[in-house]
Scaffold this motif. Structure first.
Motif, PDB file in Angstrom:
ATOM      1  N   ARG A 614       0.822  -1.209   0.000  1.00  0.00           N
ATOM      2  CA  ARG A 614       0.000   0.000   0.000  1.00  0.00           C
ATOM      3  C   ARG A 614       0.853   1.254   0.000  1.00  0.00           C
ATOM      4  O   ARG A 614       0.447   2.288  -0.532  1.00  0.00           O
ATOM      5  N   GLU A 615       2.037   1.173   0.596  1.00  0.00           N
ATOM      6  CA  GLU A 615       2.983   2.283   0.536  1.00  0.00           C
ATOM      7  C   GLU A 615       3.819   2.124  -0.729  1.00  0.00           C
ATOM      8  O   GLU A 615       4.566   1.163  -0.870  1.00  0.00           O
ATOM      9  N   ILE A 616       3.686   3.041  -1.670  1.00  0.00           N
ATOM     10  CA  ILE A 616       4.444   2.946  -2.910  1.00  0.00           C
ATOM     11  C   ILE A 616       5.505   4.037  -2.940  1.00  0.00           C
ATOM     12  O   ILE A 616       5.352   5.090  -2.308  1.00  0.00           O
ATOM     13  N   GLY A 617       6.583   3.760  -3.653  1.00  0.00           N
ATOM     14  CA  GLY A 617       7.643   4.740  -3.762  1.00  0.00           C
ATOM     15  C   GLY A 617       8.543   4.446  -4.945  1.00  0.00           C
ATOM     16  O   GLY A 617       8.921   3.296  -5.170  1.00  0.00           O
ATOM     17  N   VAL A 618       8.855   5.476  -5.702  1.00  0.00           N
ATOM     18  CA  VAL A 618       9.811   5.392  -6.811  1.00  0.00           C
ATOM     19  C   VAL A 618      10.723   6.608  -6.712  1.00  0.00           C
ATOM     20  O   VAL A 618      10.237   7.737  -6.583  1.00  0.00           O
ATOM     21  N   ARG A 619      12.034   6.367  -6.789  1.00  0.00           N
ATOM     22  CA  ARG A 619      13.001   7.456  -6.694  1.00  0.00           C
ATOM     23  C   ARG A 619      14.055   7.289  -7.780  1.00  0.00           C
ATOM     24  O   ARG A 619      14.572   6.190  -7.978  1.00  0.00           O
ATOM     25  N   SER A 620      14.354   8.367  -8.454  1.00  0.00           N
ATOM     26  CA  SER A 620      15.401   8.364  -9.470  1.00  0.00           C
ATOM     27  C   SER A 620      16.226   9.630  -9.313  1.00  0.00           C
ATOM     28  O   SER A 620      15.741  10.736  -9.568  1.00  0.00           O
ATOM     29  N   GLY A 621      17.463   9.450  -8.862  1.00  0.00           N
ATOM     30  CA  GLY A 621      18.336  10.600  -8.713  1.00  0.00           C
ATOM     31  C   GLY A 621      18.703  11.225 -10.044  1.00  0.00           C
ATOM     32  O   GLY A 621      18.838  12.442 -10.153  1.00  0.00           O
ATOM     33  N   ASP A 622      18.881  10.403 -11.083  1.00  0.00           N
ATOM     34  CA  ASP A 622      19.228  10.934 -12.397  1.00  0.00           C
ATOM     35  C   ASP A 622      18.119  11.816 -12.958  1.00  0.00           C
ATOM     36  O   ASP A 622      18.376  12.836 -13.598  1.00  0.00           O
ATOM     37  N   LEU A 623      16.861  11.401 -12.736  1.00  0.00           N
ATOM     38  CA  LEU A 623      15.728  12.168 -13.251  1.00  0.00           C
ATOM     39  C   LEU A 623      15.290  13.272 -12.299  1.00  0.00           C
ATOM     40  O   LEU A 623      14.498  14.139 -12.676  1.00  0.00           O
ATOM     41  N   GLY A 624      15.763  13.219 -11.045  1.00  0.00           N
ATOM     42  CA  GLY A 624      15.295  14.173 -10.051  1.00  0.00           C
ATOM     43  C   GLY A 624      13.842  13.971  -9.698  1.00  0.00           C
ATOM     44  O   GLY A 624      13.142  14.918  -9.316  1.00  0.00           O
ATOM     45  N   THR A 626      10.688  11.914  -7.638  1.00  0.00           N
ATOM     46  CA  THR A 626      10.278  11.119  -6.487  1.00  0.00           C
ATOM     47  C   THR A 626       8.763  11.004  -6.491  1.00  0.00           C
ATOM     48  O   THR A 626       8.056  12.016  -6.614  1.00  0.00           O
ATOM     49  N   VAL A 627       8.272   9.781  -6.379  1.00  0.00           N
ATOM     50  CA  VAL A 627       6.839   9.525  -6.226  1.00  0.00           C
ATOM     51  C   VAL A 627       6.684   8.662  -4.992  1.00  0.00           C
ATOM     52  O   VAL A 627       7.280   7.584  -4.902  1.00  0.00           O
ATOM     53  N   GLU A 628       5.894   9.104  -4.041  1.00  0.00           N
ATOM     54  CA  GLU A 628       5.694   8.329  -2.829  1.00  0.00           C
ATOM     55  C   GLU A 628       4.336   8.662  -2.233  1.00  0.00           C
ATOM     56  O   GLU A 628       3.737   9.700  -2.526  1.00  0.00           O
ATOM     57  N   GLY A 629       3.867   7.755  -1.396  1.00  0.00           N
ATOM     58  CA  GLY A 629       2.578   7.955  -0.749  1.00  0.00           C
ATOM     59  C   GLY A 629       1.926   6.630  -0.422  1.00  0.00           C
ATOM     60  O   GLY A 629       2.469   5.555  -0.671  1.00  0.00           O
ATOM     61  N   ARG A 630       0.734   6.732   0.149  1.00  0.00           N
ATOM     62  CA  ARG A 630      -0.018   5.545   0.548  1.00  0.00           C
ATOM     63  C   ARG A 630      -1.313   5.493  -0.245  1.00  0.00           C
ATOM     64  O   ARG A 630      -2.046   6.478  -0.344  1.00  0.00           O
ATOM     65  N   LEU A 631      -1.589   4.329  -0.804  1.00  0.00           N
ATOM     66  CA  LEU A 631      -2.815   4.126  -1.564  1.00  0.00           C
ATOM     67  C   LEU A 631      -3.992   3.972  -0.611  1.00  0.00           C
ATOM     68  O   LEU A 631      -3.932   3.200   0.351  1.00  0.00           O
ATOM     69  N   GLY A 632      -5.053   4.695  -0.884  1.00  0.00           N
ATOM     70  CA  GLY A 632      -6.249   4.591  -0.067  1.00  0.00           C
ATOM     71  C   GLY A 632      -7.116   3.413  -0.494  1.00  0.00           C
ATOM     72  O   GLY A 632      -6.681   2.532  -1.232  1.00  0.00           O
ATOM     73  N   PRO A 633      -8.367   3.383  -0.038  1.00  0.00           N
ATOM     74  CA  PRO A 633      -9.281   2.302  -0.436  1.00  0.00           C
ATOM     75  C   PRO A 633      -9.447   2.287  -1.951  1.00  0.00           C
ATOM     76  O   PRO A 633      -9.451   3.333  -2.614  1.00  0.00           O
ATOM     77  N   GLY A 634      -9.566   1.081  -2.509  1.00  0.00           N
ATOM     78  CA  GLY A 634      -9.691   0.943  -3.951  1.00  0.00           C
ATOM     79  C   GLY A 634     -10.784  -0.021  -4.342  1.00  0.00           C
ATOM     80  O   GLY A 634     -11.318  -0.765  -3.513  1.00  0.00           O
ATOM     81  N   VAL A 635     -11.125   0.011  -5.626  1.00  0.00           N
ATOM     82  CA  VAL A 635     -12.137  -0.887  -6.178  1.00  0.00           C
ATOM     83  C   VAL A 635     -11.487  -1.701  -7.281  1.00  0.00           C
ATOM     84  O   VAL A 635     -10.584  -1.239  -7.978  1.00  0.00           O
ATOM     85  N   ARG A 636     -11.957  -2.922  -7.442  1.00  0.00           N
ATOM     86  CA  ARG A 636     -11.415  -3.834  -8.447  1.00  0.00           C
ATOM     87  C   ARG A 636     -11.789  -3.355  -9.848  1.00  0.00           C
ATOM     88  O   ARG A 636     -12.913  -2.920 -10.093  1.00  0.00           O
ATOM     89  N   CYS A 637     -10.843  -3.449 -10.794  1.00  0.00           N
ATOM     90  CA  CYS A 637     -11.056  -3.033 -12.181  1.00  0.00           C
ATOM     91  C   CYS A 637     -10.818  -4.215 -13.113  1.00  0.00           C
ATOM     92  O   CYS A 637     -10.161  -5.200 -12.738  1.00  0.00           O
ATOM     93  N   PRO A 638     -11.321  -4.139 -14.340  1.00  0.00           N
ATOM     94  CA  PRO A 638     -11.035  -5.198 -15.320  1.00  0.00           C
ATOM     95  C   PRO A 638      -9.557  -5.231 -15.676  1.00  0.00           C
ATOM     96  O   PRO A 638      -8.771  -4.356 -15.292  1.00  0.00           O
TER      97      PRO A 638
END
Length: 718
Positions: A614-624, A626-638
């Motif tokens: 549920r906690e996601i994170g992506v970091r790239s120093g070369d690109l500068g 950062t994506v981070e955070g916690r996913l809230g409640p979700g619904v199933r998709c096709p």
């Protein structure tokens, strides 16, 4: 800095190396667990001893009380908590089995898990990159959460699960300690006494570790003669040499193939060389017996589908009885060949003159023929080579007469340090003296190659990886990085797609001016998607991917809101799709495939991704980025099938992507994208021009684990 150019592990306040201190503590705790196990065994033996049994019959009041006290000490959870395998037959065995059903574990196993915790800490000091490995994260969650019972059960399940390839790959750094833990979980503890000693870092005292009883793994194994491609034949050696044989293995490093060659030596005698690759980290196992689970089986069993498949290949090749044979392997391949050299019947059939194992855990094995010359080449940073339980650089040498090359190479990060191409480069530049020594020993095999045959090894006991979703016809496409099979198949991936509403005019300006695809509109806004991928196992290897795309309408007949109706169609019939503006990947092979096959503007970068929870994170120093955070409640998709568009020369390239996994739709309020002010083009500039450089996504489509395949790009005439 050390002499090899690498920084040591973090020091403790008193100046000691933290990693080495933790490893010493782990070995001490293993000794404690071993002592507890020995006490349990002696207690079980005393409980079933004939004098005590006879005493219980003659004097029930005292004899039965003594037996009961011993049984309670052995089985009680506040005592030794002995398992059923250390208890006597009869009532004790029944009680032990009932205790196992109720979830109780032995004291020795729980103490060994403490040692495992210490080993994990030591590994993370020396190899912090393992903290980002998915298999390692799963193990740490079970072991470091102070839940001993769950950790022991998880390990036992992994040892029994033949499909746990990627989970076991994450345990590679800890195999020296797991050898000891496995002894606690084995049904025959006497067989593992030597493994305990090796794991503790000392010479075994109770018999040699290289003579386990011959066991049979499930599966029959098979071998089929196959032809090499024209491109592969260009790299196959025509003269016998150590590096030439290793380069042959590198050519066959994927696909579960081996190579058998005839060599006419300097004396005119024809001899035979068997060359076997190991596993390719981060690539699928398909239906071949060369994977991490088989490596574990080969470590403790002399007979397995891998060794049987090699035997079938040699029988088909027609090697005459009594012929001279050299066995050369890398990784698991060297382990399987050493198991063949340990087989007395095999050594009676052929004269095994040489065994050369590169990056293989063969220290606890010994060939059946004492005349066999053995060489073992190991990079001390290659944790795969300590599967046998002996730490790299250990002072204990089980085979002083071997040609053992245990060196510290410049490549430290795993799995790169295990790759054969790194070993070849090190033998050429870092340890040329070692290469010359092996070449001198292989002098009878240095001559022209007079026959070459490749064999495809198969395992009939299980379906191919990804069956049935990823079992589909493929074709080979040449690229500057070598031939690539398409569709490209992804066997174990995670993804998060961040959806941002953006100004339609800004999106239109980023699209190519030649074709001018029209951005799909949602009201007055277009939709940009930042796709984050963690590809752990694919046919082009493991890598992380960051892609920025914009939803576009049909290239020929753009219609408002066509994307809404297009989602109801099959993926191969859709006219809308996502045009890829920028793509960043962490491997050269993925960059070449994206550019030359899919027409996407890919660049090589560094990045770290964690998208499995549920906690996601992506970091790239070369690109500068950062994506981070916690996913809230979700619904199933096709299922998330889609179409990607790219550009190659004067044409548009359309790629079909099919996925299979549990996709869920989450609100984007808990996830945030951040971009450094000095972030590099082109991705950073496109994010700024779209106005999403510090924005929260509207929606997040996330899938923690799924499979997918990407077709070859179809060229469109505009």
């Amino acid at each position: 800095m050390r002499a090899d150019g690498h920084a040591p592990g973090r020091p403790t306040p008193d100046g000691q190396d933290a990693g080495e201190l933790l490893r010493r503590c782990a070995r001490d705790v293993v000794d404690v667990a071993e002592g507890i196990r020995a006490v349990s065994a002696r207690t079980g033996t005393a409980l079933s001893a004939p004098p005590l049994t006879a005493s219980a019959r003659r004097r029930p009041r005292t004899g039965l009380a003594a037996q009961w006290a011993l049984l309670r000490a052995l089985t009680n959870k506040q005592g030794l908590g002995g398992s059923a395998i250390t208890e006597p037959k009869g009532v004790g065995q029944v009680l032990g089995a009932a205790r196992a059903v109720l979830g109780r574990e032995s004291l020795a196993a729980l103490v060994a898990v403490t040692s495992l915790r210490l080993r994990i800490a030591a590994v993370l000091v020396d190899h912090p990159e393992f903290g980002r490995d998915p298999g390692m994260r799963r193990l740490m969650a079970a072991v470091t959460a102070d839940r001993d019972l769950e950790a022991v059960r998880a390990l036992r399940a992994l040892f029994r699960d033949r499909g746990a390839q990627r989970a076991l790959c994450g345990l590679g750094p800890l195999m020296a300690e797991l050898v000891a833990v496995r002894a606690l979980l084995d049904e025959d503890p006497k067989r593992d006494a030597a493994r305990w000693a090796l794991a503790a870092g000392r010479e075994p005292s109770a018999g040699p570790p290289h003579d386990p009883p011959k066991e049979t793994d499930q599966g029959q194994g098979a071998a089929e003669a196959v032809d090499l491609t024209d491109q592969e034949r260009q790299f196959i050696a025509t003269e016998g040499s150590f590096l030439g044989f290793l380069r042959n293995i590198e050519v066959l490093s994927s696909g579960g193939r081996i190579l058998v060659q005839n060599v006419r030596g300097p004396d005119g005698v024809v001899r035979y060389v068997v060359q076997v690759p190991g596993m390719a980290p981060g690539r699928p196992r398909s239906d071949a017996p060369q994977d991490f689970v088989r490596a574990w089986h080969n470590l403790f069993m002399t007979d397995s589908p891998h060794t049987r498949s090699v035997l079938l290949a040699l029988a088909d090749y027609g090697i005459p009885r009594g012929a001279d044979l050299a066995l050369i392997g890398h990784g698991e391949g060297g382990l399987a060949l050493m198991n063949l050299a340990r087989d007395e019947e095999f050594c009676r059939t052929y004269r095994v003159t040489h065994v050369v194992a590169v990056g293989s855990p063969v220290d606890n094995k010994k060939p059946a023929d004492p005349r066999t010359w053995v060489a073992a080449v190991t990079n001390q940073h290659d944790i795969m080579a300590v599967l046998d339980g002996r730490d790299a650089g250990s002072a204990f040498d089980p085979h002083p007469h071997w040609h053992a090359v245990d060196y510290t190479g410049p490549t430290r990060v795993f799995p790169l340090c295990h790759m054969l191409r790194e070993y070849i480069e090190h033998l050429r530049t870092v340890i040329p003296v070692a290469r010359e020594g092996v070449d001198a020993a292989l002098t009878p095999y240095r001559g022209p190659i007079v026959r070459t045959q490749a064999y495809q090894l198969k395992d009939r006991a299980r379906p191919p990886e990804g069956y049935p979703f990823l079992t589909l016809p493929t074709s080979s496409i040449p690229t500057t990085a070598g031939p690539v099979d398409v569709p490209v198949r992804y066997y174990d991936s995670s993804a998060a797609h961040l959806c941002f509403p953006v100004p339609a005019d800004a999106a239109r300006r980023l699209l190519p001016g030649v074709t001018r695809p029209t951005p799909s509109r949602l009201g007055r806004r277009a939709l940009a998607v930042l796709s984050l991928y963690e590809h752990r196992c694919s046919t082009i290897g493991p890598y992380t991917e960051i892609a920025l795309s914009v939803l576009v309408d049909d290239l020929w007949r753009p219609r408002p809101y066509d994307i809404a109706t297009d989602l109801l169609r099959r993926a191969d019939l859709r006219r809308t799709g996502r045009y890829v503006l920028s793509l960043a990947v962490t491997s050269d092979e993925a960059r070449v495939v994206a550019r030359e096959i899919w027409g996407q503007p890919a660049m090589r970068t560094t990045a770290e991704a964690d998208l499995m929870g549920r906690e996601i994170g992506v970091r790239s120093g070369d690109l500068g980025l950062t994506v981070e955070g916690r996913l809230g409640p979700g619904v199933r998709c096709p299922e998330a099938d889609w179409t990607l568009y790219g550009r190659r020369a004067d044409s548009t390239v359309r790629t079909l992507v099919r996925a299979h996994g549990r996709l869920r739709l989450h609100p984007g309020t808990g996830v945030r994208l951040r971009l450094d002010t000095a972030a590099a083009e082109p991705l950073a500039g496109q994010l700024r021009r779209l106005g999403i450089d510090r924005a929260r996504p509207l929606l997040v489509l996330a899938c923690p684990q799924f499979m997918l395949h990407r077709s070859a790009g179809a060229v469109l005439p505009r």
